[in-house]
Design a protein around this motif. Structure first.
Motif, PDB file in Angstrom:
ATOM      1  N   ILE A 447      32.203  30.900  43.935  1.00  0.00           N
ATOM      2  CA  ILE A 447      32.380  29.750  42.837  1.00  0.00           C
ATOM      3  C   ILE A 447      32.067  30.622  41.484  1.00  0.00           C
ATOM      4  O   ILE A 447      30.831  31.196  41.426  1.00  0.00           O
ATOM      5  N   ILE A 448      33.137  30.678  40.646  1.00  0.00           N
ATOM      6  CA  ILE A 448      32.971  31.631  39.370  1.00  0.00           C
ATOM      7  C   ILE A 448      33.606  30.454  38.422  1.00  0.00           C
ATOM      8  O   ILE A 448      34.486  29.674  38.662  1.00  0.00           O
ATOM      9  N   THR A 449      32.963  30.349  37.247  1.00  0.00           N
ATOM     10  CA  THR A 449      33.229  29.463  36.147  1.00  0.00           C
ATOM     11  C   THR A 449      34.521  30.295  35.524  1.00  0.00           C
ATOM     12  O   THR A 449      34.881  31.409  35.512  1.00  0.00           O
ATOM     13  N   LYS A 450      35.260  29.508  34.500  1.00  0.00           N
ATOM     14  CA  LYS A 450      36.380  29.835  33.877  1.00  0.00           C
ATOM     15  C   LYS A 450      36.121  31.089  32.915  1.00  0.00           C
ATOM     16  O   LYS A 450      36.613  32.001  32.756  1.00  0.00           O
ATOM     17  N   ASP A 451      34.965  30.769  31.955  1.00  0.00           N
ATOM     18  CA  ASP A 451      34.321  31.558  31.370  1.00  0.00           C
ATOM     19  C   ASP A 451      34.154  33.300  31.856  1.00  0.00           C
ATOM     20  O   ASP A 451      34.457  34.204  31.498  1.00  0.00           O
ATOM     21  N   GLU A 452      33.458  33.160  33.181  1.00  0.00           N
ATOM     22  CA  GLU A 452      32.957  34.167  34.080  1.00  0.00           C
ATOM     23  C   GLU A 452      34.366  34.844  34.261  1.00  0.00           C
ATOM     24  O   GLU A 452      34.336  36.369  34.385  1.00  0.00           O
ATOM     25  N   LYS A 453      35.407  34.313  34.965  1.00  0.00           N
ATOM     26  CA  LYS A 453      36.418  34.774  35.472  1.00  0.00           C
ATOM     27  C   LYS A 453      37.109  35.407  34.278  1.00  0.00           C
ATOM     28  O   LYS A 453      37.787  36.767  34.556  1.00  0.00           O
ATOM     29  N   LYS A 454      37.216  34.921  32.970  1.00  0.00           N
ATOM     30  CA  LYS A 454      38.100  35.611  31.811  1.00  0.00           C
ATOM     31  C   LYS A 454      37.247  36.999  31.554  1.00  0.00           C
ATOM     32  O   LYS A 454      37.918  37.878  31.090  1.00  0.00           O
ATOM     33  N   ALA A 455      35.764  36.800  31.468  1.00  0.00           N
ATOM     34  CA  ALA A 455      35.219  37.933  31.008  1.00  0.00           C
ATOM     35  C   ALA A 455      35.260  39.175  31.943  1.00  0.00           C
ATOM     36  O   ALA A 455      35.436  40.264  31.914  1.00  0.00           O
ATOM     37  N   ILE A 456      35.641  38.737  33.399  1.00  0.00           N
ATOM     38  CA  ILE A 456      35.663  39.619  34.586  1.00  0.00           C
ATOM     39  C   ILE A 456      36.970  40.401  34.391  1.00  0.00           C
ATOM     40  O   ILE A 456      37.215  41.546  34.635  1.00  0.00           O
ATOM     41  N   ALA A 457      37.962  39.468  33.981  1.00  0.00           N
ATOM     42  CA  ALA A 457      39.380  39.822  33.870  1.00  0.00           C
ATOM     43  C   ALA A 457      39.549  41.087  32.664  1.00  0.00           C
ATOM     44  O   ALA A 457      40.296  41.842  32.819  1.00  0.00           O
ATOM     45  N   TYR A 458      39.027  40.643  31.257  1.00  0.00           N
ATOM     46  CA  TYR A 458      38.988  41.424  30.521  1.00  0.00           C
ATOM     47  C   TYR A 458      38.208  42.892  30.840  1.00  0.00           C
ATOM     48  O   TYR A 458      38.493  43.904  30.368  1.00  0.00           O
ATOM     49  N   HIS A 459      36.981  42.668  31.418  1.00  0.00           N
ATOM     50  CA  HIS A 459      36.226  43.975  31.946  1.00  0.00           C
ATOM     51  C   HIS A 459      37.143  45.022  32.902  1.00  0.00           C
ATOM     52  O   HIS A 459      37.311  45.980  32.321  1.00  0.00           O
ATOM     53  N   GLU A 460      37.865  44.108  33.717  1.00  0.00           N
ATOM     54  CA  GLU A 460      38.641  45.114  34.633  1.00  0.00           C
ATOM     55  C   GLU A 460      39.677  45.690  33.871  1.00  0.00           C
ATOM     56  O   GLU A 460      40.132  46.937  34.098  1.00  0.00           O
ATOM     57  N   ALA A 461      40.492  44.934  32.947  1.00  0.00           N
ATOM     58  CA  ALA A 461      41.640  45.220  32.381  1.00  0.00           C
ATOM     59  C   ALA A 461      41.247  46.509  31.253  1.00  0.00           C
ATOM     60  O   ALA A 461      41.820  47.310  31.094  1.00  0.00           O
ATOM     61  N   VAL A 477      45.466  52.549  40.477  1.00  0.00           N
ATOM     62  CA  VAL A 477      46.554  52.194  41.696  1.00  0.00           C
ATOM     63  C   VAL A 477      46.375  50.652  41.518  1.00  0.00           C
ATOM     64  O   VAL A 477      47.587  49.831  41.915  1.00  0.00           O
ATOM     65  N   LYS A 478      45.346  50.209  41.419  1.00  0.00           N
ATOM     66  CA  LYS A 478      45.180  48.724  41.824  1.00  0.00           C
ATOM     67  C   LYS A 478      43.975  48.019  40.912  1.00  0.00           C
ATOM     68  O   LYS A 478      42.893  48.730  40.954  1.00  0.00           O
ATOM     69  N   VAL A 479      44.052  46.828  40.417  1.00  0.00           N
ATOM     70  CA  VAL A 479      42.967  46.262  39.464  1.00  0.00           C
ATOM     71  C   VAL A 479      42.682  44.544  40.342  1.00  0.00           C
ATOM     72  O   VAL A 479      43.978  44.140  40.255  1.00  0.00           O
ATOM     73  N   THR A 480      41.775  44.290  40.640  1.00  0.00           N
ATOM     74  CA  THR A 480      41.612  42.899  41.181  1.00  0.00           C
ATOM     75  C   THR A 480      40.447  42.396  40.430  1.00  0.00           C
ATOM     76  O   THR A 480      39.252  42.956  40.361  1.00  0.00           O
ATOM     77  N   ILE A 481      40.498  40.913  40.584  1.00  0.00           N
ATOM     78  CA  ILE A 481      39.185  39.946  40.041  1.00  0.00           C
ATOM     79  C   ILE A 481      38.907  39.090  41.324  1.00  0.00           C
ATOM     80  O   ILE A 481      38.172  38.171  40.933  1.00  0.00           O
ATOM     81  N   VAL A 482      39.169  39.364  42.314  1.00  0.00           N
ATOM     82  CA  VAL A 482      38.816  38.845  43.583  1.00  0.00           C
ATOM     83  C   VAL A 482      37.600  39.438  43.985  1.00  0.00           C
ATOM     84  O   VAL A 482      37.415  40.466  44.378  1.00  0.00           O
ATOM     85  N   PRO A 483      36.469  38.547  44.219  1.00  0.00           N
ATOM     86  CA  PRO A 483      35.053  38.900  44.771  1.00  0.00           C
ATOM     87  C   PRO A 483      35.363  39.567  45.925  1.00  0.00           C
ATOM     88  O   PRO A 483      35.972  39.163  46.831  1.00  0.00           O
ATOM     89  N   ARG A 484      34.719  40.798  46.165  1.00  0.00           N
ATOM     90  CA  ARG A 484      34.780  41.570  47.376  1.00  0.00           C
ATOM     91  C   ARG A 484      33.605  42.233  47.750  1.00  0.00           C
ATOM     92  O   ARG A 484      32.918  43.083  46.569  1.00  0.00           O
ATOM     93  N   GLY A 485      32.716  42.072  48.571  1.00  0.00           N
ATOM     94  CA  GLY A 485      31.567  42.327  48.834  1.00  0.00           C
ATOM     95  C   GLY A 485      30.390  42.168  47.858  1.00  0.00           C
ATOM     96  O   GLY A 485      30.219  40.689  47.730  1.00  0.00           O
ATOM     97  N   GLN A 611      47.329  41.315  27.095  1.00  0.00           N
ATOM     98  CA  GLN A 611      48.609  41.023  27.762  1.00  0.00           C
ATOM     99  C   GLN A 611      48.054  41.375  29.250  1.00  0.00           C
ATOM    100  O   GLN A 611      48.426  40.639  30.076  1.00  0.00           O
ATOM    101  N   LEU A 612      47.285  42.615  29.546  1.00  0.00           N
ATOM    102  CA  LEU A 612      47.069  43.074  30.614  1.00  0.00           C
ATOM    103  C   LEU A 612      45.953  41.870  31.525  1.00  0.00           C
ATOM    104  O   LEU A 612      46.154  41.589  32.744  1.00  0.00           O
ATOM    105  N   ALA A 613      45.142  41.547  30.431  1.00  0.00           N
ATOM    106  CA  ALA A 613      43.991  40.539  31.031  1.00  0.00           C
ATOM    107  C   ALA A 613      44.636  39.420  31.679  1.00  0.00           C
ATOM    108  O   ALA A 613      44.268  38.657  32.567  1.00  0.00           O
ATOM    109  N   GLU A 614      45.686  38.767  30.780  1.00  0.00           N
ATOM    110  CA  GLU A 614      46.401  37.528  31.154  1.00  0.00           C
ATOM    111  C   GLU A 614      46.844  37.656  32.255  1.00  0.00           C
ATOM    112  O   GLU A 614      46.947  36.611  33.109  1.00  0.00           O
ATOM    113  N   VAL A 615      47.857  38.777  32.432  1.00  0.00           N
ATOM    114  CA  VAL A 615      48.413  38.897  33.807  1.00  0.00           C
ATOM    115  C   VAL A 615      47.467  38.891  34.986  1.00  0.00           C
ATOM    116  O   VAL A 615      47.771  38.322  36.209  1.00  0.00           O
TER     117      VAL A 615
END
Length: 666
Positions: A447-461, A477-485, A611-615
């Motif tokens: 469970i991740i809130t929308k604000d947290e997911k947006k912050a994670i997306a910009y962080h990884e971008a 090679v790859k960027v993901t915001i799917v929680p892993r481990g 633009q990258l974070a939105e994708v």
């Protein structure tokens, strides 16, 4: 004559269990015979038949046994009657007393006696009725002995287990506690591993092959005046194949091979470890030429006098002293070669490492891309793989993986393919296996809130953008915001395998690692705890630049690294408080400079970052192709290890040196 001797040797040896079997058989036979004598084979009738025989005058006498059984004896004239044919008992052994003709059990004794007396009165008979009590003497005797037999049997079992060493623990070898626990391997049945099963490790394999050659053809070397080495120490990181090399030596040498772990010498009793060392070398000398393999030798080979804080006698040191004496002392035998393995060579005693004991130190490094391909080929033999599977591609996607890691990747890929119902393991299964092993299991239901997911997306971008703009950063090679481990998102890189690293390369990698926090600052003007692993990485890297590699101009060409490992026992720093303050300031300056550099890069490319974070928010996982659409071709393409057609669906991650890691955000 040889055949006669072989036949004599094949005769069964005497065993004490034969005596036990004979005694049990004698008791059972006696019970059967005594049962037959007691009338257990007498013909059975019912009370009504008995009363009819009695009325006809055929009964001579009746014996009542234990107030519940009647045994009937017939008169001689009755034996000639047709109805009584076949009632004469068959005596197994000659008996003094006559045997009964019939027997039966009755209910109430009083009613039975009354019926007999009634018939005697009506028919004017004089049939004597007697009462007897019978006991199974031997049965009662054996039953009374049963508890003692059980106690003695349990005691014998425990003592045999203790004397054979099967009990384990402190009391598990009461009579054999000082004996060696080494397992002797037979090359014909026990060891099937050969040098063909050891992929890569060419230098180490050549060294141990020569040791096998020493034992097979010693005259080839001794004829020129040379001496066979007494020992070889395999040193390397965990999972690089040290124990596998030893197994290959056992399979190839065709000589007795004793294998045990360093912890097998450790016991709670004083003197046991030294005794086991003596017994081990005694067995090896009796079967010489032979090989002794001690795995994890650092369990007994640590430097003496370092950890003994109490000043008392140290059992581990006594064991090490005995090992030193056996390997190179008076009366030692050169036909015994000692192989040992450890990943903690820095803590071993100097006397153990000197020439004459371990003459050779064989370094087993992490495999390079060519060796990884060979290791994949070995572990892919039992796996049903797709025809289109490219092993070169798999080797490129696993930098920093050890042989054990690659074996785990192959096994995990087979499990993933089976889980998906496939007939063969293909490329995607291996890439998913690398993701699973390096990054952990996907947690799409977290469970991740929308604000947290947006912050994670910009962080990884932010990571992706900065690494794309820097020349020496590892290619993304790859960027993901799917929680892993334990991570909420990850940026995956395929690093260049370098033997030396320059300051500009380290600084670019630090800047890329700080790109996540810098993106949060540029977009939200706020920072979060999501950059924990990034900060941990860059702090270690900056500290290594200043205190280990001497890459700081202010501190100078100094290193405070101790390769011998002795500094861990010191309670003071190898530099003054003034230097300590200088080091701290220099580390902070390096990190802050790269942080400001990352912010400047992201501010110049803020629209592309958005633009990258939105994708990324839309697709959750993006690849190199997505970055090329937004940023264009990377200007430093020549430094990348993979070509555009090799871009995987998912692959490895950010590294430190050659060790693969994920840029995760907790």
């Amino acid at each position: 004559m040889a055949k006669d001797n072989n036949n004599l040797n094949k005769k069964p040896k005497f065993s004490p269990y034969w005596i036990y079997g004979f005694i049990i058989a004698a008791f059972l036979g006696f019970q059967l015979i005594s049962g037959g004598l007691s009338g257990s084979d007498v013909k059975q009738i019912n009370p009504n038949q008995f009363f009819e025989f009695m009325k006809d005058g055929d009964v001579a006498k009746v014996n009542i046994i234990n107030n519940r059984e009647a045994r009937v004896y017939l008169v001689k004239e009755a034996l000639a009657k047709e109805v009584h044919k076949g009632t004469k008992p068959n005596n197994i052994l000659p008996s003094v007393s006559p045997q009964a003709n019939y027997s039966f059990e009755f209910g109430d004794l009083k009613l039975f006696q009354e019926e007999i007396n009634k018939i005697k009165a009506e028919s004017n008979l004089t049939v004597p009725v007697s009462f007897k009590t019978e006991e199974n003497v031997w049965g009662n005797f054996i039953f009374s002995l049963l508890p003692f037999v059980l106690i003695i049997g349990v005691w014998i079992f425990i003592m045999r287990r203790m004397s054979s060493g099967g009990g384990g623990g402190a009391g598990g070898q009461l009579f054999n506690i000082g004996k060696s626990k080494a397992k002797l391997f037979d090359e014909k049945t026990d060891v099937k591993t050969s040098f063909k099963d050891v992929a890569g490790l060419e230098g180490a394999k050549e060294e141990v092959q020569e040791i096998v050659d020493f034992l097979k053809f010693p005259e080839k070397y001794t004829s020129l005046g040379g001496k066979i080495p007494k020992g070889a120490l395999l040193v390397g990181q965990p999972g690089t194949g040290k124990t596998l090399l030893a197994k290959a030596v056992a399979g190839e040498a065709k000589v007795p091979f004793f294998s045990l772990s360093g912890s097998d010498f450790v016991e709670m009793f004083v003197g046991v470890g030294a005794s086991r060392v003596r017994d081990l070398f005694k067995q090896a000398k009796e079967k010489s030429p032979s090989i002794i393999f001690i795995d994890e030798i650092d369990a007994i080979g640590r430097a003496r006098g370092k950890s003994n804080m109490s000043g008392s006698n140290d059992e581990r040191e006594n064991t090490l002293n005995q090992l030193l004496t056996e390997m190179d002392g008076f009366g030692t035998n050169t036909n015994v070669i000692v192989l040992a393995a450890t990943n903690r060579a820095d803590v071993l005693d100097k006397a153990l490492m000197r020439a004459g004991r371990f003459d050779r130190q064989i370094f087993v490094d992490l495999p390079d891309v060519r060796e990884r391909k060979e290791i994949f080929e070995v572990h892919l033999r039992p796996i049903k793989q797709s025809e289109k599977l490219d092993i070169d591609f798999l080797a490129k996607q696993t930098p920093g993986f050890s042989g054990a890691d690659i074996a785990n990747v192959c096994n995990e890929a087979a499990l993933i393919a089976a889980r998906n119902g496939k007939k063969a393991v293909d490329k995607q299964d291996f890439l998913d296996a690398v993701d699973r092993i390096v990054g952990g299991l996907e947690k799409k239901n977290k469970i991740i809130t929308k604000d947290e997911k947006k912050a994670i997306a910009y962080h990884e971008a932010g990571h992706a953008t900065v690494s794309w703009m820097l020349e020496h950063a590892a290619p993304l090679v790859k960027v993901t915001i799917v929680p892993r481990g334990q991570s909420l998102g990850a940026a995956w890189y395929l690093p260049e395998e370098r033997l030396i690293v320059r300051p500009e390369q380290m600084l670019d990698e630090m800047c890329a690692a700080l790109g996540g926090r810098a993106a949060e600052k540029v977009i939200f003007d706020k920072i979060s705890t999501g950059a924990l692993s990034d900060l941990e990485k860059v702090t270690k890297q900056a500290r290594a630049m200043v205190t280990i590699y001497g890459l700081s101009e202010k501190v100078g060409n100094l290193t405070y690294y101790d390769s011998s490992g002795q500094s861990e026992y010191n309670f003071s720093k190898p530099y003054s408080e003034k230097t300590s303050e200088l080091i701290d300031n220099e580390i902070s300056d390096i990190i802050e400079t790269q942080y400001r550099r990352a912010i400047a890069l992201l501010e110049d490319n803020k629209d592309k970052l958005t633009q990258l974070a939105e994708v990324l928010l839309e697709k959750e996982v993006i690849f190199k192709d997505n970055l090329e659409k937004i940023f264009g071709k990377r200007p430093f393409e020549k430094r990348e290890l993979i070509t555009p057609e090799d871009t995987p669906a998912s692959t490895g991650a950010e590294v430190k040196g050659e060790e693969i890691k994920i840029e995760d955000d907790k």
